[in-house]
Design an enzyme around this catalytic site. Structure first.
Site, mmCIF file in Angstrom:
data_model
loop_
_atom_site.group_PDB
_atom_site.id
_atom_site.type_symbol
_atom_site.label_atom_id
_atom_site.label_comp_id
_atom_site.label_asym_id
_atom_site.label_seq_id
_atom_site.Cartn_x
_atom_site.Cartn_y
_atom_site.Cartn_z
ATOM 1 N N ASP A 1 -10.801 21.017 -16.460
ATOM 2 C CA ASP A 1 -9.840 21.133 -17.496
ATOM 3 C C ASP A 1 -8.693 21.201 -17.686
ATOM 4 O O ASP A 1 -7.792 21.501 -18.372
ATOM 5 C CB ASP A 1 -9.644 22.877 -17.903
ATOM 6 C CG ASP A 1 -11.340 23.788 -17.652
ATOM 7 O OD1 ASP A 1 -11.952 22.685 -17.860
ATOM 8 O OD2 ASP A 1 -12.167 25.020 -16.901
ATOM 9 N N HIS B 1 -13.025 23.921 -24.123
ATOM 10 C CA HIS B 1 -13.087 24.895 -23.600
ATOM 11 C C HIS B 1 -12.077 26.357 -24.427
ATOM 12 O O HIS B 1 -10.975 25.889 -25.094
ATOM 13 C CB HIS B 1 -11.255 25.029 -22.413
ATOM 14 C CG HIS B 1 -11.403 25.827 -21.082
ATOM 15 N ND1 HIS B 1 -12.573 25.842 -20.610
ATOM 16 C CD2 HIS B 1 -10.208 26.436 -20.767
ATOM 17 C CE1 HIS B 1 -11.823 27.008 -19.288
ATOM 18 N NE2 HIS B 1 -10.586 27.219 -20.357
#
Ligand code: GRF
Length: 321
Positions: free
Chosen positions: A147, A111
């Site tokens: 995430d 990410h």
């Protein structure tokens, strides 16, 4: 060298991280190999590269399919390829909880932010707008919450004067191409890494009551019962005395029990050198599929066999519930 871990890489776009993963796997003795590149977009540029590299590919547009049905088809392709890990690399899909849970601890993502900052989209624009002096990228385990899984590794990338989201994204990608292959390699090889194995064992051993750690003949040992009168119930042996294994040594009940274990499961147990007829058994830790619940049971049993009565009595009471 242990067998290579088989990874499937899921992409939606350019696939530059996928390419970095593939080429890193071809250098030296990389502990993983890419066995599948799959995408929800048949036009994803990365698919052609994977094909040219002789890697199996799979593409299935998600349009008109439920999330569950699409995930199931992707998962089937991953299983068909014999992959043990799923590595998301710019895969722009939210995954269904069931899919993620089935791959708990075996699914990684990259990410483009310094998590826990800026989950979700537009990370670079948000970092610049906030006036941050640096952005970066994070490799993390995938959990149902977006995430939010454990961060395994990060690289910081400075934000410079005049940076736009695009210019920053470009530099962050350079960092990602270094970080991701390394993080994946470390993760899939952790079961053969003595530092990781000792850390894990230490946490489990020291979670038992009144324990401490003390080195013994160059190996970390774990004792119960206090500073003066403490007795060892476990040792961590990293290829000690010429054995090829990284192992946990614990006390069995008797020499007979020890020999039976070694005879019936030689891939798990061995008789350590220099422990004579004392009944200490070696449990091999650097093998595939270690059952850590079983390790905990052995630690508890060994602890119990030498712990003072006042402590075992407490454990008996706790066990009765
Ligand atoms: C990367 O920046 C990654 O962090 C994010 O999506 C981007 C994928 O780029 N999850 P690419 O397809 O690997 O070039």
């Amino acid at each position: 060298m242990a067998e290579k871990a088989r990874i499937a890489v899921l992409i939606s776009g350019a696939g530059t991280n996928m390419a970095a993963l593939v080429y890193a796997s071809r250098v030296g003795d990389c502990p993983y190999e890419v066995v599948l590149v799959a995408s929800n977009d048949p036009a994803a540029a990365g698919l052609a590269l994977a094909e040219a590299e002789g890697i199996a590919t799979f593409a299935l547009p998600h349009k008109g399919m439920t999330r569950e049905a699409h995930d199931a088809a992707m998962e089937a392709a991953v299983l068909e390829a014999g992959a043990q890990y799923i590595v998301l690399a710019g895969y722009m899909r939210i995954l269904s909880d069931g899919f993620v849970e089935r791959w708990d601890g075996r699914m990684l993502n990259i990410h483009p932010s310094l998590l826990p900052l800026y989950k979700g989209l537009d990370t670079h624009a948000r970092a610049i707008a906030a006036g941050d002096s640096q952005g970066g990228t994070s490799v993390h385990l995938v959990t149902p919450e977006l995430d939010a899984g454990e961060v395994l590794a990060q690289v910081r990338v400075p934000i410079v004067a005049g940076d736009t989201p695009d210019s920053l994204a470009e530099r962050v990608k350079l960092a990602e191409h270094q970080l991701y292959p390394r993080a994946v390699a470390d993760y899939v090889a952790r079961g053969q890494n003595p530092v990781w194995l000792l850390d894990r064992l230490r946490a489990l051993a020291l979670a038992l009551p009144e324990t401490d750690e003390r080195e013994s003949h160059g190996s970390p040992g774990f004792r119960v019962g206090g500073d003066k009168t403490g007795k060892f119930f476990a040792y961590f042996a990293d290829q000690h005395h010429g054995t090829p294994h990284i192992a946990l040594l614990v006390r069995t009940g008797s020499m007979d029990e020890l020999l039976n274990l070694v005879e019936s499961q030689p891939e798990v147990y061995f008789k350590p050198a220099y422990y004579g007829a004392s009944g200490w058994v070696g449990i091999i830790l650097d093998r595939p599929g270690v059952d850590w619940d079983e390790v905990v049971e052995w630690l508890q049993r060994s602890w119990r066999s030498v712990a003072p009565k006042r402590l075992t009595r407490l454990m008996d009471v706790a066990d009765a519930f």
